[in-house]
Design a protein around this motif. Structure first.
Motif, PDB file in Angstrom:
ATOM      1  N   ASP A 129     -80.182 -19.897 -51.596  1.00  0.00           N
ATOM      2  CA  ASP A 129     -80.096 -18.724 -52.460  1.00  0.00           C
ATOM      3  C   ASP A 129     -81.472 -18.451 -53.063  1.00  0.00           C
ATOM      4  OD1 ASP A 129     -79.622 -16.872 -54.507  1.00  0.00           O
ATOM      5  OD2 ASP A 129     -77.622 -17.657 -54.891  1.00  0.00           O
ATOM      6  N   PRO A 130     -82.019 -17.236 -52.924  1.00  0.00           N
ATOM      7  CA  PRO A 130     -83.331 -16.931 -53.513  1.00  0.00           C
ATOM      8  C   PRO A 130     -83.386 -17.224 -55.004  1.00  0.00           C
ATOM      9  CG  PRO A 130     -82.656 -15.179 -52.024  1.00  0.00           C
ATOM     10  CD  PRO A 130     -81.482 -16.100 -52.148  1.00  0.00           C
ATOM     11  N   TYR A 187     -90.071 -23.886 -51.074  1.00  0.00           N
ATOM     12  CA  TYR A 187     -90.288 -22.850 -50.062  1.00  0.00           C
ATOM     13  C   TYR A 187     -89.278 -23.054 -48.942  1.00  0.00           C
ATOM     14  CZ  TYR A 187     -94.679 -21.920 -52.434  1.00  0.00           C
ATOM     15  OH  TYR A 187     -95.612 -21.602 -53.387  1.00  0.00           O
ATOM     16  N   GLU A 188     -88.566 -21.973 -48.604  1.00  0.00           N
ATOM     17  CA  GLU A 188     -87.517 -22.073 -47.607  1.00  0.00           C
ATOM     18  C   GLU A 188     -88.072 -22.037 -46.188  1.00  0.00           C
ATOM     19  OE1 GLU A 188     -83.183 -20.049 -46.462  1.00  0.00           O
ATOM     20  OE2 GLU A 188     -84.547 -19.001 -47.819  1.00  0.00           O
ATOM     21  N   ASN A 198     -91.861 -20.607 -44.883  1.00  0.00           N
ATOM     22  CA  ASN A 198     -92.628 -19.969 -45.944  1.00  0.00           C
ATOM     23  C   ASN A 198     -93.600 -20.997 -46.517  1.00  0.00           C
ATOM     24  OD1 ASN A 198     -91.526 -17.188 -46.496  1.00  0.00           O
ATOM     25  ND2 ASN A 198     -89.610 -18.335 -46.645  1.00  0.00           N
ATOM     26  N   GLU A 201     -95.430 -16.008 -47.921  1.00  0.00           N
ATOM     27  CA  GLU A 201     -93.987 -16.141 -48.089  1.00  0.00           C
ATOM     28  C   GLU A 201     -93.364 -14.772 -48.302  1.00  0.00           C
ATOM     29  OE1 GLU A 201     -92.445 -17.638 -51.819  1.00  0.00           O
ATOM     30  OE2 GLU A 201     -94.490 -17.755 -52.599  1.00  0.00           O
ATOM     31  N   GLY A 202     -92.062 -14.730 -48.083  1.00  0.00           N
ATOM     32  CA  GLY A 202     -91.321 -13.494 -48.277  1.00  0.00           C
ATOM     33  C   GLY A 202     -89.909 -13.812 -48.685  1.00  0.00           C
ATOM     34  N   THR A 203     -89.019 -12.874 -48.485  1.00  0.00           N
ATOM     35  CA  THR A 203     -87.633 -13.065 -48.892  1.00  0.00           C
ATOM     36  C   THR A 203     -86.786 -13.686 -47.795  1.00  0.00           C
ATOM     37  OG1 THR A 203     -87.134 -10.796 -48.190  1.00  0.00           O
ATOM     38  CG2 THR A 203     -87.722 -11.132 -50.504  1.00  0.00           C
ATOM     39  N   GLY A 204     -87.353 -13.873 -46.615  1.00  0.00           N
ATOM     40  CA  GLY A 204     -86.613 -14.476 -45.518  1.00  0.00           C
ATOM     41  C   GLY A 204     -86.892 -15.957 -45.395  1.00  0.00           C
ATOM     42  N   HIS A 211     -92.080 -12.211 -40.469  1.00  0.00           N
ATOM     43  CA  HIS A 211     -91.183 -13.162 -41.113  1.00  0.00           C
ATOM     44  C   HIS A 211     -89.747 -12.923 -40.638  1.00  0.00           C
ATOM     45  CE1 HIS A 211     -93.789 -14.540 -44.741  1.00  0.00           C
ATOM     46  NE2 HIS A 211     -94.542 -14.271 -43.693  1.00  0.00           N
ATOM     47  N   HIS A 248     -85.728 -12.927 -40.963  1.00  0.00           N
ATOM     48  CA  HIS A 248     -84.657 -12.760 -41.944  1.00  0.00           C
ATOM     49  C   HIS A 248     -83.330 -13.004 -41.236  1.00  0.00           C
ATOM     50  CE1 HIS A 248     -87.178 -10.717 -45.094  1.00  0.00           C
ATOM     51  NE2 HIS A 248     -87.941 -10.567 -44.015  1.00  0.00           N
TER      52      HIS A 248
END
Length: 490
Positions: free
Chosen positions: A273-274, A288-289, A303, A308-311, A365, A367
């Motif tokens: 979960d972010p 970091y995921e 990441n 890094e990003g949201t994915g 990235h 997702h």
């Protein structure tokens, strides 16, 4: 060749601290010598299993198997006896190096102790030479999505390509000490924690799992993890989401923070979960995921600070990714096939259909958008087939229907329809008996009793097959209450 790659890196700096645990603290030259000594003791065996706690000797055995060109079969300590028998039989292991020899003897496979060195015993048996893919260096059974999963056969070249990609991606972070928190039998810690760290010329510290907070069915003790991290001051760690969650909650509740020595904490094995990532960083954990699969040699995307990003991160350079109608297909040099397969892929055909739905953004990235199959992945990163657990429940006469749920959760719940006339006590007894047949990660911790699941109420198909999505939505509030009840129970 792959072991030589690691040993050549170590030989360049013979005095550098390399492997340590509560008993040993070896520099690079001592590791090289110890690997050669271990290789002499393991010589002559094609498939060598290891069932042991995290330690320096576990890593030495792994590197010795690579040096010999033998096949290493890591055995997860949480496997049930049936899963242990399945793994040893499918792999054709003639030797087991273990600190739990009594578990191996009670399997009834004919293993006898050949020698003992410290806490480790060498258990051997006579067995026919197994048929495995050419170039197989490691067989990973992960956690077992069913009662008798097939082992993933992996090449040494592919494993080192994965480790090198991770090492090169993370080298700007200046990591010189890694704390191994996950069991070494998990490929994620093996590839990203051990190989990548050694290729970086860095140190790996290997405390016992109990000292890190692992408590089996009793859960995980975050206070023990915090104590170990504070004492060892590592630069990097790898966690599954559930460990990140309990450690973060503990730190916030006790108004502590993680040591500022930490530069990178990779989190993988299941969806993260972010919001948890953000909470962890508030507690001083640089989380970091990442994303990976056993068939790809572990880590596929990651990441990292500055990228890094949201994915789940940028796809690493050793991986070829293709989207097929939205499903993620991956190709690496690691995957050779499965144990027991009659048709193994040719060398140029290592593409693996993941069952994950995803897309790439403009920055490259990845997702993920959910799974195309029913497989549950717990927040500890363990793969569980709900049909497997349901079949064990349905074997009991008190249960008419059962649907198992718990994706991205620490433990499983079930929706249970009792047989007509059966009272709740008999259902409770049936679940208890079913749990006794399952490994701890696949047991039902809480359950709901439901009226029959039928075509009429939209919870089953005409032939009685459960409509899983409809069931999870119909019982969403009640299921959430079960998890909240567990969290608030003293």
């Amino acid at each position: 060749m792959s072991a030589s790659l690691v040993l050549d890196v170590l030989a360049a700096h013979p005095d550098r601290p390399t492997l340590s645990d509560h008993e040993q603290n070896l520099n690079a030259a001592e590791v090289i010598s110890a690997v050669r000594d271990m290789a002499e003791k393991l010589a002559g065996y094609q498939v060598i299993a290891v069932l042991a706690d995290n330690s320096v000797n576990w890593v030495l055995a792994d590197l010795a198997a690579l040096q010999l060109g033998a096949v290493h079969l890591p055995l997860p300590t949480f496997f049930s006896p049936a899963q242990m028998v399945n793994a040893l039989t499918q792999a054709g292991a003639a030797a087991v190096l273990t600190d739990q020899p009594e578990r191996i003897v009670t399997l009834g496979l004919g293993f006898e102790c050949r020698w003992t060195r410290g806490l480790l015993s060498m258990m051997c048996r006579q067995v026919e030479r197994p048929v495995l893919p050419n170039g197989c260096a490691k067989i990973s059974f992960t956690s077992g999505s069913t009662g008798s999963p097939k082992g993933v056969c992996l090449s040494a070249v592919g494993l080192m390509a994965t480790a090198r990609a991770i090492q090169e991606t993370l080298s700007p972070l200046g990591v010189t000490k890694h704390l191994a928190v996950l069991p070494l039998s998990l490929l994620l810690e093996n590839s990203a924690g051990i190989y990548a760290t050694l290729l970086n010329g860095s140190q790996v510290h290997l405390p016992s799992l109990a000292s890190l907070g692992w408590r089996g069915m009793a859960g995980f003790d975050p206070a023990a993890l915090q104590q170990s991290v504070v004492a060892n001051q590592p630069h990097s760690m790898i966690l599954v989401p559930e460990l990140l969650k309990v450690w973060t909650v503990y730190l916030l509740a006790t108004q502590q923070v993680a040591p500022d020595s930490l530069r990178f904490v990779a989190v993988g094995g299941a969806h993260v979960d972010p919001a948890l990532i953000m909470q962890a960083r508030q507690a001083g954990i640089p989380a970091y995921e990442g994303y990976g699969l056993t068939e790809c040699g572990s880590v596929v995307s990651l990441n990292r600070p500055g990228d890094e990003g949201t994915g789940v991160g940028r796809v690493l350079p050793h991986v070829q990714l293709r989207l097929n109608n939205g499903e993620v297909h991956l190709q690496t040099s690691a995957f050779l096939g499965y144990t027991g397969s009659t048709a193994l892929p040719a060398p140029a055909l290592h593409e693996f259909a993941t069952g994950d739905l995803g897309e790439l953004d403009a920055q490259g990235h990845l997702h993920l958008r959910g799974r195309s199959k029913n497989l549950l992945i717990s927040s500890f990163g363990r793969n569980i087939s709900p049909e497997w657990v349901e079949s064990v429940l349905l074997a009991h006469h008190a249960i008419l229907q059962a649907v198992v749920l718990g994706d991205a959760r620490p433990w499983l719940v079930a929706v249970i329809v009792p047989m007509p006339g059966v009272n709740p006590a008999h259902v409770d007894a049936a679940v208890t008996q079913a749990n006794a047949q399952l490994p701890d990660y696949a047991r039902i911790q809480r359950w709901l009793v439901s009226p029959p699941l039928t075509l009429t109420n939209g919870l089953a198909t005409g032939n009685g097959r459960p409509q899983r999505l409809a069931i999870s939505q119909h019982f969403a509030q009640a299921i959430e209450s079960l998890y909240r009840l567990e969290e608030t129970t003293p």
